[in-house]
Design an enzyme around this catalytic site. Structure first.
Site, PDB file in Angstrom:
ATOM      1  N   SER A  43      18.251   3.445   3.299  1.00 34.20           N
ATOM      2  CA  SER A  43      17.676   2.501   2.337  1.00 34.20           C
ATOM      3  C   SER A  43      17.412   1.130   2.934  1.00 34.20           C
ATOM      4  O   SER A  43      16.612   0.355   2.399  1.00 34.20           O
ATOM      5  CB  SER A  43      18.605   2.360   1.128  1.00 34.20           C
ATOM      6  OG  SER A  43      19.788   1.671   1.472  1.00 34.20           O
ATOM      7  N   ALA A  99      20.208   7.598  -2.352  1.00 31.19           N
ATOM      8  CA  ALA A  99      19.847   7.943  -0.978  1.00 31.19           C
ATOM      9  C   ALA A  99      18.975   6.850  -0.346  1.00 31.19           C
ATOM     10  O   ALA A  99      19.270   5.667  -0.490  1.00 31.19           O
ATOM     11  CB  ALA A  99      19.183   9.310  -0.934  1.00 31.19           C
ATOM     12  N   CYS A 100      17.894   7.247   0.309  1.00 32.62           N
ATOM     13  CA  CYS A 100      17.084   6.280   1.057  1.00 32.62           C
ATOM     14  C   CYS A 100      16.313   5.308   0.166  1.00 32.62           C
ATOM     15  O   CYS A 100      15.722   4.355   0.663  1.00 32.62           O
ATOM     16  CB  CYS A 100      16.105   7.016   1.981  1.00 32.62           C
ATOM     17  SG  CYS A 100      16.919   7.897   3.322  1.00 32.62           S
ATOM     18  N   SER A 101      16.314   5.536  -1.133  1.00 26.93           N
ATOM     19  CA  SER A 101      15.656   4.619  -2.062  1.00 26.93           C
ATOM     20  C   SER A 101      16.637   3.649  -2.710  1.00 26.93           C
ATOM     21  O   SER A 101      16.255   2.897  -3.615  1.00 26.93           O
ATOM     22  CB  SER A 101      14.914   5.398  -3.151  1.00 26.93           C
ATOM     23  OG  SER A 101      13.792   6.058  -2.617  1.00 26.93           O
TER      24      SER A 101
END
Length: 279
Positions: free
Chosen positions: A239, A61-63
């Site tokens: 990300s 995901a966003c990481s």
């Protein structure tokens, strides 16, 4: 589409580093929303750039970008590569529910690329990676159920959960302390005091979250110089957000200056990359 914007970002990164595709050993495509299951988008990017070696996709995901940077650094530390491209093509609009007034306006589309290389191979003026730290903790508060096992038509009544869904207040309450503790623990482990941090390049999800996380780390409310925000221009680009913040707000730092690229998002997932400007 994902490969095309990824290739464009990768070419920019290679040009800035003075590198040719033949210098790169691996390609990691790390992003939230992959266009397909296989063949890997990374292999398509690798082919388009003419890179030998290997490539694969990863999704945290966003990481994703920070997890990709640690993965690339680990390959280099293990001697399996000298130069790795981490590409994050984020077409966030593809997973939005345009009828959800609480979330549809949050995101933007973009692609970033980072070249991670062995220190003895990197060009002058690079950034040294002092350390990386990753953390995950399961939560349903940010979720997207789209996948090959659930092929509900988009117009179906029960298709809303196949798009982006979040419990924003719960995310705020739970992620802020988690990320603050991650960064604080990470820099302590590296022997770096909060006062020694020149800049925080945080995931661009929510200005309030960034403000509180920076305050927990620094011990005071951060200035725009200490923790720059690009949300007003690019929105939440998943990300890619922390990489955009770094790209646009790093040229003024001097050799020896230390900072943190940090991401956080669904999973929950969080990644911290501590870097220092090399001479």
């Amino acid at each position: 589409v994902l490969a095309e914007i990824g290739v464009a970002a990768a070419r920019d990164a290679l040009a800035r580093a003075g590198r040719d595709a033949k210098d790169v050993d691996a390609v990691l495509v790390a992003c939230s929303n992959l266009q397909r299951a296989y063949p890997a988008i990374a292999i398509e990017v690798q082919d388009a750039l003419g890179i030998e070696g290997f490539g694969f996709d990863m999704n945290v995901a966003c990481s994703s970008a920070t997890f990709g940077i640690q993965t690339a650094a680990d390959f280099i530390r293990a001697g399996n590569a000298r130069s790795v491209l981490v590409v994050s093509p984020e077409i966030c609009s593809g997973h939005l529910n345009w009828r959800d007034r609480d979330s549809h306006f949050i995101f933007g589309d973009v692609a970033t690329a980072v070249l991670v290389e062995a220190a003895d191979f990197a060009p002058a003026g690079h950034w040294d990676i002092l350390g990386t730290q990753l953390k995950t903790r399961f939560s349903n508060n940010i979720r997207n159920n789209f996948g090959f096992l659930n092929r509900t038509a988009p117009e179906s009544r029960d298709s809303a959960d196949k798009l982006f869904v979040q419990e924003g207040r719960k995310v705020f309450k739970e992620v802020v302390p988690m990320v603050g503790d991650l960064i604080t623990d990470h820099i302590a482990r590296l022997g770096i005091a909060p006062a020694d941090l020149r800049r925080l390049w945080l995931h661009q999800a929510n200005a309030g979250m960034n403000r509180l996380i920076a305050q927990r780390v620094l011990g005071h409310e951060a200035s725009e110089d200490e923790s720059p925000t690009v949300l007003d221009t690019y929105a939440n680009t998943s990300s890619a957000g922390s990489i955009i913040a770094f790209h646009l707000n790093s040229e003024d730092l001097k050799p020896g200056d230390t900072g943190i690229i940090c991401s956080f998002g669904a999973g929950y997932s969080a990644g911290s990359v501590v870097i220092r400007k090399a001479a």
